[in-house]
Design a protein around this motif. Structure first.
Motif, PDB file in Angstrom:
ATOM      1  N   PRO A 253       0.826  -1.245   0.037  1.00 41.41           N
ATOM      2  CA  PRO A 253      -0.091  -0.001  -0.255  1.00 41.41           C
ATOM      3  C   PRO A 253       0.890   1.220   0.063  1.00 41.41           C
ATOM      4  O   PRO A 253       0.404   2.315  -0.396  1.00 41.41           O
ATOM      5  CB  PRO A 253      -0.859  -0.230   1.354  1.00 41.41           C
ATOM      6  CG  PRO A 253      -0.310  -1.137   2.090  1.00 41.41           C
ATOM      7  CD  PRO A 253       0.677  -1.920   1.190  1.00 41.41           C
TER       8      PRO A 253
ATOM      9  N   ALA B 293       2.921 -10.008   0.038  1.00 42.58           N
ATOM     10  CA  ALA B 293       3.011 -10.226   1.542  1.00 42.58           C
ATOM     11  C   ALA B 293       1.787 -10.411   2.173  1.00 42.58           C
ATOM     12  O   ALA B 293       0.883 -10.079   1.458  1.00 42.58           O
ATOM     13  CB  ALA B 293       4.272  -8.990   2.057  1.00 42.58           C
ATOM     14  N   ARG B 294       2.096 -10.899   3.424  1.00 44.13           N
ATOM     15  CA  ARG B 294       0.803 -10.608   4.114  1.00 44.13           C
ATOM     16  C   ARG B 294       1.136 -10.118   5.452  1.00 44.13           C
ATOM     17  O   ARG B 294       2.110  -9.679   5.680  1.00 44.13           O
ATOM     18  CB  ARG B 294       0.281 -12.251   4.615  1.00 44.13           C
ATOM     19  CG  ARG B 294       0.025 -12.894   3.310  1.00 44.13           C
ATOM     20  CD  ARG B 294      -1.297 -14.000   3.708  1.00 44.13           C
ATOM     21  NE  ARG B 294      -2.390 -13.741   2.670  1.00 44.13           N
ATOM     22  CZ  ARG B 294      -3.574 -13.267   3.013  1.00 44.13           C
ATOM     23  NH1 ARG B 294      -3.733 -13.524   4.081  1.00 44.13           N
ATOM     24  NH2 ARG B 294      -4.373 -13.281   1.905  1.00 44.13           N
TER      25      ARG B 294
ATOM     26  N   ILE C 144       4.298  -1.114  -5.890  1.00 51.35           N
ATOM     27  CA  ILE C 144       3.172  -0.715  -6.390  1.00 51.35           C
ATOM     28  C   ILE C 144       1.988  -0.761  -5.543  1.00 51.35           C
ATOM     29  O   ILE C 144       1.914  -1.957  -4.995  1.00 51.35           O
ATOM     30  CB  ILE C 144       2.718  -1.119  -7.785  1.00 51.35           C
ATOM     31  CG1 ILE C 144       3.773  -0.447  -8.980  1.00 51.35           C
ATOM     32  CG2 ILE C 144       1.336  -0.953  -8.328  1.00 51.35           C
ATOM     33  CD1 ILE C 144       3.528  -1.180 -10.011  1.00 51.35           C
TER      34      ILE C 144
ATOM     35  N   TYR D 286      -5.877   2.063   0.425  1.00 46.93           N
ATOM     36  CA  TYR D 286      -6.417   1.359   1.489  1.00 46.93           C
ATOM     37  C   TYR D 286      -5.623   0.057   1.809  1.00 46.93           C
ATOM     38  O   TYR D 286      -4.663  -0.362   1.194  1.00 46.93           O
ATOM     39  CB  TYR D 286      -7.876   0.861   1.030  1.00 46.93           C
ATOM     40  CG  TYR D 286      -7.911   0.544  -0.348  1.00 46.93           C
ATOM     41  CD1 TYR D 286      -8.379   1.154  -1.459  1.00 46.93           C
ATOM     42  CD2 TYR D 286      -7.732  -0.855  -0.573  1.00 46.93           C
ATOM     43  CE1 TYR D 286      -8.145   0.839  -2.683  1.00 46.93           C
ATOM     44  CE2 TYR D 286      -7.732  -1.605  -1.985  1.00 46.93           C
ATOM     45  CZ  TYR D 286      -7.898  -0.501  -3.040  1.00 46.93           C
ATOM     46  OH  TYR D 286      -7.720  -1.177  -4.431  1.00 46.93           O
TER      47      TYR D 286
ATOM     48  N   LEU E 223      -5.224  -3.998   2.319  1.00 49.46           N
ATOM     49  CA  LEU E 223      -5.884  -5.195   2.209  1.00 49.46           C
ATOM     50  C   LEU E 223      -5.026  -6.228   3.273  1.00 49.46           C
ATOM     51  O   LEU E 223      -4.038  -5.867   3.542  1.00 49.46           O
ATOM     52  CB  LEU E 223      -5.777  -5.780   0.776  1.00 49.46           C
ATOM     53  CG  LEU E 223      -6.544  -4.995   0.041  1.00 49.46           C
ATOM     54  CD1 LEU E 223      -6.327  -5.274  -1.590  1.00 49.46           C
ATOM     55  CD2 LEU E 223      -7.962  -5.219  -0.031  1.00 49.46           C
ATOM     56  N   SER E 224      -5.423  -7.401   3.425  1.00 49.54           N
ATOM     57  CA  SER E 224      -4.887  -8.405   4.279  1.00 49.54           C
ATOM     58  C   SER E 224      -3.573  -9.105   3.604  1.00 49.54           C
ATOM     59  O   SER E 224      -2.823  -9.521   4.311  1.00 49.54           O
ATOM     60  CB  SER E 224      -5.739  -9.469   4.562  1.00 49.54           C
ATOM     61  OG  SER E 224      -6.874  -8.770   5.305  1.00 49.54           O
TER      62      SER E 224
ATOM     63  N   GLY F  37      -1.170  -9.689  -0.434  1.00 51.27           N
ATOM     64  CA  GLY F  37      -0.930  -9.214  -1.754  1.00 51.27           C
ATOM     65  C   GLY F  37      -1.571  -9.954  -2.847  1.00 51.27           C
ATOM     66  O   GLY F  37      -1.416  -9.820  -3.976  1.00 51.27           O
TER      67      GLY F  37
HETATM   68  C1  LIG Z   1      -1.847  -5.779   5.954  1.00 52.80           C
HETATM   69  S1  LIG Z   1      -0.651  -5.524   4.579  1.00 52.80           S
HETATM   70  C2  LIG Z   1       0.726  -4.697   5.252  1.00 52.80           C
HETATM   71  C3  LIG Z   1       0.277  -3.046   5.565  1.00 52.80           C
HETATM   72  C4  LIG Z   1       1.545  -2.340   6.201  1.00 52.80           C
HETATM   73  N1  LIG Z   1       1.553  -2.734   7.324  1.00 52.80           N
HETATM   74  C5  LIG Z   1       1.455  -0.877   6.133  1.00 52.80           C
HETATM   75  O1  LIG Z   1       0.880  -0.428   6.847  1.00 52.80           O
HETATM   76  O2  LIG Z   1       1.780  -0.379   5.156  1.00 52.80           O
HETATM   77  C6  LIG Z   1      -0.226  -6.914   4.162  1.00 52.80           C
HETATM   78  C7  LIG Z   1       0.233  -7.080   2.768  1.00 52.80           C
HETATM   79  O3  LIG Z   1      -0.958  -6.994   1.737  1.00 52.80           O
HETATM   80  C8  LIG Z   1      -0.390  -6.394   0.440  1.00 52.80           C
HETATM   81  N2  LIG Z   1      -1.430  -4.885   0.464  1.00 52.80           N
HETATM   82  C9  LIG Z   1      -2.269  -4.592   1.181  1.00 52.80           C
HETATM   83  N3  LIG Z   1      -2.740  -3.513   0.719  1.00 52.80           N
HETATM   84  C10 LIG Z   1      -2.312  -3.383  -0.633  1.00 52.80           C
HETATM   85  C11 LIG Z   1      -2.624  -2.288  -1.512  1.00 52.80           C
HETATM   86  N4  LIG Z   1      -3.484  -1.172  -1.356  1.00 52.80           N
HETATM   87  N5  LIG Z   1      -2.076  -2.504  -2.641  1.00 52.80           N
HETATM   88  C12 LIG Z   1      -0.769  -3.459  -2.769  1.00 52.80           C
HETATM   89  N6  LIG Z   1      -0.638  -4.454  -1.940  1.00 52.80           N
HETATM   90  C13 LIG Z   1      -1.419  -4.201  -0.903  1.00 52.80           C
HETATM   91  C14 LIG Z   1       1.048  -6.043   0.627  1.00 52.80           C
HETATM   92  O4  LIG Z   1       1.828  -7.254   0.240  1.00 52.80           O
HETATM   93  C15 LIG Z   1       1.292  -5.728   2.048  1.00 52.80           C
HETATM   94  O5  LIG Z   1       2.527  -6.110   2.474  1.00 52.80           O
END
Ligand SMILES: C[S@@+](CC[C@H](N)C(=O)[O-])C[C@H]1O[C@@H](n2cnc3c(N)ncnc32)[C@H](O)[C@@H]1O
Length: 218
Positions: free
Chosen positions: A87, A111-112, A129, A134, A136-137, A139
């Motif tokens: 994100p 990633a997660r 990218i 917003y 998500l949980s 990638g």
């Molecule tokens: C819960 S998110 C991590 C968020 C991170 N801790 C932050 O606050 O920026 C887990 C993974 O979901 C994917 N992800 C979540 N939202 C995304 C978005 N808007 N665009 C691209 N990947 C996203 C990414 O791979 C990210 O590392």
């Protein structure tokens, strides 16, 4: 074009690969490979992540795990673009999709949990990218968004070349597409614009351009 996706959930991509546009180009214009970090991790018990240094909630995807996966698949760093889905990355636009669709090969890293160890982004990736502002949980959905958006631009993906004239296309000067209607011509008193029933192709074309411009003005 070859797209390689590295993920913790490769089976999540089943639906995507069975449907158009991806299904239409798989094996011809598109070679899509799915790799699980767990298959390449040098750690025991298929471990891929760890607690953050400095403390805090969540688990972080380890740099040695991602490096091991890239080494195993490419024998080192690939010469093509490696895109981290995060994100915090550059926000995806149709322009970026078109740019990526012009590449011969592309690697997408998802990633997660808390996300990537920062060294993955700085040392193992060429791009970061985001699919939108917003969180998500994981990638996987962003990777699927990218694969779908790129695949539909590959020759043969869409039977009718409908992507030539659609929202954000050059044909519509980067604007939004005009409205569409289909049968019935009238429903609950809601009528289709007369011009579309006129059979006058020039008028229809002019009306559509005008509608496209009107809805593209912010
Ligand atoms: C819960 S998110 C991590 C968020 C991170 N801790 C932050 O606050 O920026 C887990 C993974 O979901 C994917 N992800 C979540 N939202 C995304 C978005 N808007 N665009 C691209 N990947 C996203 C990414 O791979 C990210 O590392």
């Amino acid at each position: 074009m070859q797209i390689d996706v590295f993920t913790l959930v490769p089976h999540a991509f089943g639906w995507l690969t069975e449907r158009r546009p991806v299904a239409a180009v798989l094996g011809t214009m598109l070679d899509l490979r799915l790799f699980s970090y767990r298959d390449y991790t040098p750690l025991r018990a298929a471990q891929v992540d760890d607690e953050p240094y400095g403390g805090g909630a969540g688990m972080v995807l380890r740099v040695d795990v991602v490096a091991a996966a890239l080494d195993a698949v490419y024998g080192g760093s690939p010469s093509h673009r490696v895109v981290a889905l995060t994100p915090q990355g550059r926000q995806l636009t149709q322009e970026i999709v078109e740019e990526l669709a012009g590449e011969d090969a592309l690697t997408l890293l998802s990633a997660r949990f808390e996300g990537f160890d920062e060294r993955i982004l700085t040392h193992l990736c060429s791009d970061a990218i985001s699919i939108g502002p917003y969180v998500l949980s994981g990638g996987e959905l962003p990777a699927m968004v990218m694969v779908d958006a790129v695949a539909r631009l590959l020759p043969g993906a869409l039977a009718d070349e409908s992507h030539r004239i659609e929202s954000f296309s050059r044909e519509l000067e980067g604007g939004l597409e005009y409205p569409h209607y289909t049968r019935p011509a009238e429903f609950r008193g809601w009528r289709v614009p007369d011009v579309l029933l006129s059979g006058d192709h020039k008028r229809i074309e002019d009306w559509r351009r005008e509608q496209s411009r009107a809805r593209s003005v912010h």
